[in-house]
Design a protein around this motif. Structure first.
Motif, short mmCIF file in Angstrom:
data_model
loop_
_atom_site.label_atom_id
_atom_site.label_comp_id
_atom_site.label_asym_id
_atom_site.label_seq_id
_atom_site.Cartn_x
_atom_site.Cartn_y
_atom_site.Cartn_z
N HIS A 69 110.90 58.71 -44.62
CA HIS A 69 111.16 57.45 -45.31
C HIS A 69 112.66 57.26 -45.55
CE1 HIS A 69 106.88 57.97 -46.09
NE2 HIS A 69 106.81 56.73 -46.51
N TYR A 70 113.02 56.02 -45.92
CA TYR A 70 114.43 55.68 -46.13
C TYR A 70 114.56 54.85 -47.41
CZ TYR A 70 114.86 57.38 -41.41
OH TYR A 70 114.81 58.18 -40.30
N PHE A 71 115.71 55.01 -48.07
CA PHE A 71 116.01 54.26 -49.28
C PHE A 71 117.02 53.19 -48.91
CE2 PHE A 71 117.88 53.34 -53.39
CZ PHE A 71 116.83 53.48 -54.29
N MET A 72 116.69 51.92 -49.20
CA MET A 72 117.49 50.78 -48.77
C MET A 72 118.06 50.02 -49.97
SD MET A 72 116.65 51.27 -45.58
CE MET A 72 117.47 49.87 -44.83
N LEU A 73 119.30 49.56 -49.83
CA LEU A 73 119.92 48.72 -50.85
C LEU A 73 120.55 47.50 -50.19
CD1 LEU A 73 121.82 51.23 -53.20
CD2 LEU A 73 119.66 50.06 -53.66
N GLY A 74 120.54 46.38 -50.91
CA GLY A 74 121.28 45.22 -50.47
C GLY A 74 122.74 45.34 -50.90
N ASP A 106 123.27 43.31 -57.39
CA ASP A 106 122.56 42.78 -58.55
C ASP A 106 121.66 41.59 -58.21
OD1 ASP A 106 123.60 44.58 -60.48
OD2 ASP A 106 125.50 43.48 -60.43
N GLN A 107 121.68 41.18 -56.94
CA GLN A 107 120.85 40.06 -56.50
C GLN A 107 119.99 40.46 -55.31
OE1 GLN A 107 120.83 37.33 -58.35
NE2 GLN A 107 122.50 38.12 -59.63
N SER A 108 119.53 41.70 -55.31
CA SER A 108 118.74 42.22 -54.19
C SER A 108 117.50 42.95 -54.68
CB SER A 108 119.60 43.17 -53.34
OG SER A 108 118.82 43.79 -52.34
N ALA A 109 116.35 42.53 -54.20
CA ALA A 109 115.11 43.29 -54.40
C ALA A 109 115.01 44.27 -53.24
CB ALA A 109 113.91 42.35 -54.43
N ASP A 110 115.18 45.55 -53.53
CA ASP A 110 115.25 46.55 -52.47
C ASP A 110 114.46 47.79 -52.88
OD1 ASP A 110 117.09 47.65 -54.36
OD2 ASP A 110 118.73 46.54 -53.41
N SER A 111 114.84 48.95 -52.38
CA SER A 111 114.05 50.16 -52.65
C SER A 111 113.97 50.50 -54.13
CB SER A 111 114.62 51.35 -51.88
OG SER A 111 114.34 51.24 -50.51
N ARG A 112 114.89 50.00 -54.92
CA ARG A 112 114.80 50.20 -56.37
C ARG A 112 113.57 49.51 -56.93
NH1 ARG A 112 120.53 47.73 -57.80
NH2 ARG A 112 119.84 46.38 -56.08
N VAL A 113 113.14 48.43 -56.29
CA VAL A 113 112.04 47.61 -56.78
C VAL A 113 110.73 47.92 -56.08
CG1 VAL A 113 111.19 45.23 -57.04
CG2 VAL A 113 113.61 45.75 -57.41
N TRP A 114 110.75 47.97 -54.73
CA TRP A 114 109.49 48.09 -53.97
C TRP A 114 109.34 49.39 -53.20
CZ3 TRP A 114 111.81 48.58 -49.45
CH2 TRP A 114 112.88 47.76 -49.12
N GLY A 115 110.28 50.30 -53.36
CA GLY A 115 110.08 51.64 -52.84
C GLY A 115 110.71 51.94 -51.49
#
Length: 270
Positions: free
Chosen positions: A216-221, A225-234
């Protein structure tokens, strides 16, 4: 909409028509007789459709950026190209990898199928690799105990909404890119979903700590502060990878030209 499946069905249908015409019906038509409608509007499109299907499935695929989560790297209205073979060759429709090649690296901008709804394509930056310990606390990123270096840049003006964000140059591996933070945005993640592997993450008022599961991979925008990414949906599983974004080939804020066309965006990518 599964465009790959639509193209596959069209390939099969027009291919059957094309094969039947070449093997049977063309030989039965009188010399000089016009092609029937089903040949003209069906079988004749088969060569074009098979070329498009092959290029889109195995070489390069176009995408349009619909949101601002990757600002300032990618803007709403950017049309980008995605390399389909960088991370291995996959069978279209089935998305099964048949040839292993490169693995995603930190800093790559990657298109993938959204884990919560695989019919939707997302684009974010690869931050965490399998086994990495990711800490995003008080808007600072740490990977495996080492804080990712950042350098302050000039503030970024969002022209559509006329406000400024703090801009920094971040270095992930060999990749340098810009990220944004909003002064008044909260540091925690209040809307985190119940995703597979959530037990690998710990949330608090300062942000989140996660250990990336195998495969698996962890993704960020980049617009943090305006990105729904791995912090939110895994985490993004390897099976959901579509390809590596590498080129902006067009930009239009509005679909109808010439309004909103920005030729200066062509070729820009970092």
């Amino acid at each position: 909409m599964n465009f790959a499946l639509i193209l596959f069905v069209l390939c099969v249908a027009t291919g059957i028509l094309w094969g039947l015409d070449k093997a049977v019906f063309a030989k039965q038509r009188p010399a000089g007789a016009p092609d029937p409608w089903w040949v003209e509007y069906g079988a004749s499109f088969f060569p074009v459709i098979i070329v498009v299907f092959t290029l889109r499935s195995f070489v390069v695929e176009p995408f349009r950026i619909p949101s601002g989560s990757m600002i300032p790297t990618l803007l709403v209205g950017d049309f980008i190209l995605v390399n389909k073979f960088t991370y291995g060759i996959r069978l279209p429709v089935l998305n099964t990898k048949v040839v292993e090649m490169n693995s995603p690296q930190r800093g790559d901008v990657m298109v993938f199928r959204y884990p919560a709804d695989p019919t939707v394509d997302y684009i974010k930056r690869v931050v965490g690799l399998p086994g990495d310990k990711i800490v995003y606390q008080n808007k600072r990123l740490t990977i495996n105990g080492v804080e990712v270096p950042v350098k302050a840049q000039d503030d970024y003006l969002h022209k559509d909404r006329a406000y400024y964000s703090k801009r920094f140059q971040e270095t992930l591996g060999e990749v340098e890119h810009s990220i944004l933070n909003d002064r008044d945005a909260r540091a925690d993640v209040p809307m985190a979903l119940d995703f597979p592997g959530r037990e690998n993450c710990v949330y608090n008022h300062e942000g989140v700590r996660c250990e990336v599961p195998a495969g698996h991979y962890f993704m960020l925008g980049d617009n943090r502060d305006q990105s729904a990414d791995s912090r939110v949906w895994g985490f993004v599983p390897d099976a959901n990878i579509v390809g590596k974004a590498f080129f902006v080939w067009f930009h239009a804020d509005a679909i109808v030209p010439p309004k909103g066309i920005d030729f200066g965006r062509i070729g820009s990518f970092r």
